[in-house]
Design a protein around this motif. Structure first.
Motif, PDB file in Angstrom:
ATOM      1  N   LEU A  89      55.644 -38.353  -3.074  1.00 15.29           N
ATOM      2  CA  LEU A  89      55.607 -37.326  -2.037  1.00 15.29           C
ATOM      3  C   LEU A  89      54.201 -37.157  -1.465  1.00 15.29           C
ATOM      4  CD1 LEU A  89      57.931 -34.762  -3.811  1.00 15.29           C
ATOM      5  CD2 LEU A  89      58.461 -35.967  -1.688  1.00 15.29           C
ATOM      6  N   LEU A  90      53.199 -37.196  -2.337  1.00 15.23           N
ATOM      7  CA  LEU A  90      51.822 -37.070  -1.869  1.00 15.23           C
ATOM      8  C   LEU A  90      51.401 -38.287  -1.055  1.00 15.23           C
ATOM      9  CD1 LEU A  90      50.210 -35.551  -5.099  1.00 15.23           C
ATOM     10  CD2 LEU A  90      50.645 -34.379  -2.922  1.00 15.23           C
ATOM     11  N   GLU A 101      49.911 -38.804   2.874  1.00 12.93           N
ATOM     12  CA  GLU A 101      48.623 -39.464   3.142  1.00 12.93           C
ATOM     13  C   GLU A 101      48.764 -40.805   3.842  1.00 12.93           C
ATOM     14  OE1 GLU A 101      47.141 -39.677  -0.806  1.00 12.93           O
ATOM     15  OE2 GLU A 101      46.788 -37.501  -0.962  1.00 12.93           O
ATOM     16  N   GLY A 102      50.010 -41.267   4.030  1.00 11.88           N
ATOM     17  CA  GLY A 102      50.227 -42.563   4.657  1.00 11.88           C
ATOM     18  C   GLY A 102      49.889 -43.735   3.753  1.00 11.88           C
ATOM     19  N   THR A 103      50.005 -43.537   2.434  1.00 11.81           N
ATOM     20  CA  THR A 103      49.655 -44.603   1.475  1.00 11.81           C
ATOM     21  C   THR A 103      50.833 -44.952   0.576  1.00 11.81           C
ATOM     22  OG1 THR A 103      48.794 -42.952  -0.089  1.00 11.81           O
ATOM     23  CG2 THR A 103      47.215 -43.950   1.448  1.00 11.81           C
ATOM     24  N   SER A 104      52.033 -44.854   1.103  1.00  8.22           N
ATOM     25  CA  SER A 104      53.208 -45.158   0.288  1.00  8.22           C
ATOM     26  C   SER A 104      53.204 -46.614  -0.154  1.00  8.22           C
ATOM     27  CB  SER A 104      54.490 -44.885   1.077  1.00  8.22           C
ATOM     28  OG  SER A 104      54.658 -43.516   1.328  1.00  8.22           O
ATOM     29  N   THR A 117      62.500 -36.013   3.116  1.00  9.54           N
ATOM     30  CA  THR A 117      61.180 -35.873   3.736  1.00  9.54           C
ATOM     31  C   THR A 117      60.970 -36.857   4.882  1.00  9.54           C
ATOM     32  OG1 THR A 117      60.070 -37.518   2.350  1.00  9.54           O
ATOM     33  CG2 THR A 117      60.246 -35.268   1.463  1.00  9.54           C
ATOM     34  N   GLY A 118      61.865 -37.836   5.038  1.00  8.17           N
ATOM     35  CA  GLY A 118      61.696 -38.842   6.073  1.00  8.17           C
ATOM     36  C   GLY A 118      60.824 -40.008   5.650  1.00  8.17           C
ATOM     37  N   MET A 119      60.498 -40.119   4.345  1.00  6.88           N
ATOM     38  CA  MET A 119      59.556 -41.152   3.911  1.00  6.88           C
ATOM     39  C   MET A 119      60.216 -42.466   3.544  1.00  6.88           C
ATOM     40  SD  MET A 119      58.512 -40.112  -0.017  1.00  6.88           S
ATOM     41  CE  MET A 119      57.835 -41.755  -0.311  1.00  6.88           C
ATOM     42  N   LEU A 120      61.570 -42.537   3.562  1.00  5.49           N
ATOM     43  CA  LEU A 120      62.264 -43.753   3.164  1.00  5.49           C
ATOM     44  C   LEU A 120      62.973 -44.405   4.339  1.00  5.49           C
ATOM     45  CD1 LEU A 120      63.999 -42.537  -0.135  1.00  5.49           C
ATOM     46  CD2 LEU A 120      61.838 -43.795   0.069  1.00  5.49           C
ATOM     47  N   THR A 170      57.569 -31.116   2.855  1.00  3.11           N
ATOM     48  CA  THR A 170      57.224 -29.787   2.354  1.00  3.11           C
ATOM     49  C   THR A 170      56.957 -29.951   0.861  1.00  3.11           C
ATOM     50  OG1 THR A 170      59.565 -29.373   2.069  1.00  3.11           O
ATOM     51  CG2 THR A 170      58.570 -28.545   4.081  1.00  3.11           C
ATOM     52  N   THR A 171      55.733 -30.361   0.561  1.00  3.25           N
ATOM     53  CA  THR A 171      55.442 -30.880  -0.767  1.00  3.25           C
ATOM     54  C   THR A 171      55.691 -29.873  -1.879  1.00  3.25           C
ATOM     55  OG1 THR A 171      53.752 -32.243   0.251  1.00  3.25           O
ATOM     56  CG2 THR A 171      53.697 -32.056  -2.134  1.00  3.25           C
ATOM     57  N   LEU A 172      55.253 -28.638  -1.723  1.00  2.00           N
ATOM     58  CA  LEU A 172      55.395 -27.687  -2.824  1.00  2.00           C
ATOM     59  C   LEU A 172      56.859 -27.458  -3.152  1.00  2.00           C
ATOM     60  CD1 LEU A 172      52.635 -25.052  -1.975  1.00  2.00           C
ATOM     61  CD2 LEU A 172      52.603 -26.801  -3.761  1.00  2.00           C
ATOM     62  N   ALA A 173      57.682 -27.298  -2.127  1.00  2.00           N
ATOM     63  CA  ALA A 173      59.110 -27.091  -2.372  1.00  2.00           C
ATOM     64  C   ALA A 173      59.725 -28.325  -3.015  1.00  2.00           C
ATOM     65  CB  ALA A 173      59.822 -26.776  -1.062  1.00  2.00           C
TER      66      ALA A 173
END
Length: 431
Positions: free
Chosen positions: A100-101, A105-108, A125-128, A20-23
């Motif tokens: 976060l962005l 985009e799948g470019t971490s 966010t589940g990205m790590l 939830t990028t804005l938050a």
């Protein structure tokens, strides 16, 4: 840290939740750059697109360019793993936003270093990936430092070092006022010392009460040192801490400028030689040694004695989720290279006295630089701002807290009134 065996299983694929990028961005904007790392412009960079010979690395150190010792260390870890590291440096806020962005985009990047309060927001966010999934051994890491990366029982990343706050003093002023720094062991003895130096014609104490994350950062040792909890901002203990600061202003022991002081401003005030005490961090060790007067430090005292827990600054090294899980083995080797006992000490020497996050690393640092022993003690007593499983709730709680500090110091509300309002705001924002 011990190296793990080469046969470590590949981490399980994690379900990627769309951030939830804005938050998340608005929350992280509240967490300012603290500690020894200065802000700077963002360098260009991004994903390698899956190139097996190049691994991407993002960190918050734009002040360390490609010719720096730090950049050399990063590349050496890539060489040890048999790959090239493409390093991109952003200031902390820009780095968090980019991370976060990139997750959306799948470019971490393969590896990211980030200020410890932001770890929980990225993890949420589940990205790590978790250190358990990577098979990384964190058993040697001090629990109080590792806790900043723990969210819901899972650990995300490893601290590469830590800095924190203590109380610097001007030895010449204390001597003139007849104050023994060793006598400062609790709030009463500190306030008594402030009375003595003020009566001797000097200024007392300066600190950062600014309405930003830096204000919360500097207030937390007093807040925690009273026994207060960030989930209960209007407790009697919290009120006592804010009354302490307000009392110093009312009694003339601290200047009204503290309401707008950043940590840098506090240090500029201290270097004038007019103040007996200044609350500041490990990152000022070199500057203090070069001051025009003799300096020393005492631990920030808890209300009834002992060392108050001060908040930790410092970054975690983390591995974002990748679509191509075959990359993880090399990523793990890079992370391990940065988190060896020797690597921790190198980081401490590279970044203006970061304290290693392990007992062995701390002992090695003190052996090299005995004058840092008080700072090692401060770090051992320190606490992560997102500890107590506050996670992504911390930024909004912190904003409510620094707003209360502002309102109380300015006289807009009593400490009790200001903190009651803060607790209502924090509860509304986190429930």
């Amino acid at each position: 840290m011990h190296h793990t065996a080469a046969q470590t299983p590949q981490p399980a694929r994690r379900t990627r939740r769309r951030p939830t990028t804005l938050a998340a961005l608005s929350a992280l904007a509240l967490v300012g750059v603290l500690g020894a790392c200065s802000s700077g412009g963002a360098a260009a960079g991004g994903s390698t697109g899956g190139d097996d010979s190049t691994y991407t690395w993002w960190d918050p150190y734009p002040q360390h360019d490609d010719a720096s010792d730090w950049a050399g260390r990063v590349q050496a870890c890539g060489e040890e793993a048999g790959v090239t590291i493409e390093r991109t440096a952003y200031d902390t806020t820009a780095l968090t936003n980019q991370a976060l962005l990139a997750a959306q985009e799948g470019t971490s990047p393969d590896v990211i270093l980030l200020d410890n309060p932001a770890v929980s927001t990225l993890a949420d966010t589940g990205m790590l990936t978790t250190v358990e999934e990577f098979g990384l051994d964190t058993s040697a890491i001090d629990e109080n430092l590792l806790a900043a990366g723990v969210v819901g029982g899972d650990t995300y990343g490893i601290p590469i070092g830590a800095n924190t706050l203590s109380l610097y003093y001007n030895a010449e002023i204390l001597q003139d006022a007849g104050v023994d720094p060793a006598s400062i062991t609790d709030w009463d003895s500190l306030t008594a010392a402030l009375a003595e130096v003020t009566e001797a014609g000097h200024k007392g104490i300066t600190f950062a009460g600014i309405g930003t994350e830096e204000g919360s950062f500097q207030f937390l040792p007093w807040f925690w040192g009273a026994g207060a909890d960030l989930r209960d901002l209007d407790s009697p203990e919290a009120v006592a801490a804010l009354e302490l600061w307000k009392g110093w202003l009312d009694d003339g022991y601290a200047p009204n400028s503290v309401i707008n002081n950043s940590q840098n401003t506090v240090w500029e005030e201290f270097l004038t030689g007019d103040f007996a005490f200044a609350e500041n961090g490990t990152w000022q060790v070199n500057s203090a040694a070069e001051a025009d007067f003799e300096t020393g430090i005492v631990q920030l005292p808890a209300r009834d004695g002992g060392v108050a827990p001060a908040p930790t600054g410092g970054e975690f090294i983390m591995a974002p989720v990748q679509e191509d899980t075959a990359r993880y083995d090399v990523t793990r080797q890079i992370v391990e290279c940065m988190t060896t006992p020797e690597g921790f000490v190198e980081t401490a020497n590279t970044f203006a006295y970061y304290v290693p996050p392990t007992a062995d690393g701390q002992a090695a640092l003190v052996e090299e630089k005995p004058e840092l022993e008080p700072w090692v003690e401060a770090v051992r007593n320190a606490k992560g701002r997102t500890s107590d499983d506050l996670g992504a709730d911390y930024p909004v709680i912190s904003e409510a807290l620094w707003t209360a500090v502002q309102n109380a110091l300015s006289g807009a509300a009593t400490p009790e009134e200001a903190l009651t309002t803060a607790q209502t705001e924090a509860e509304s924002a986190t429930n």
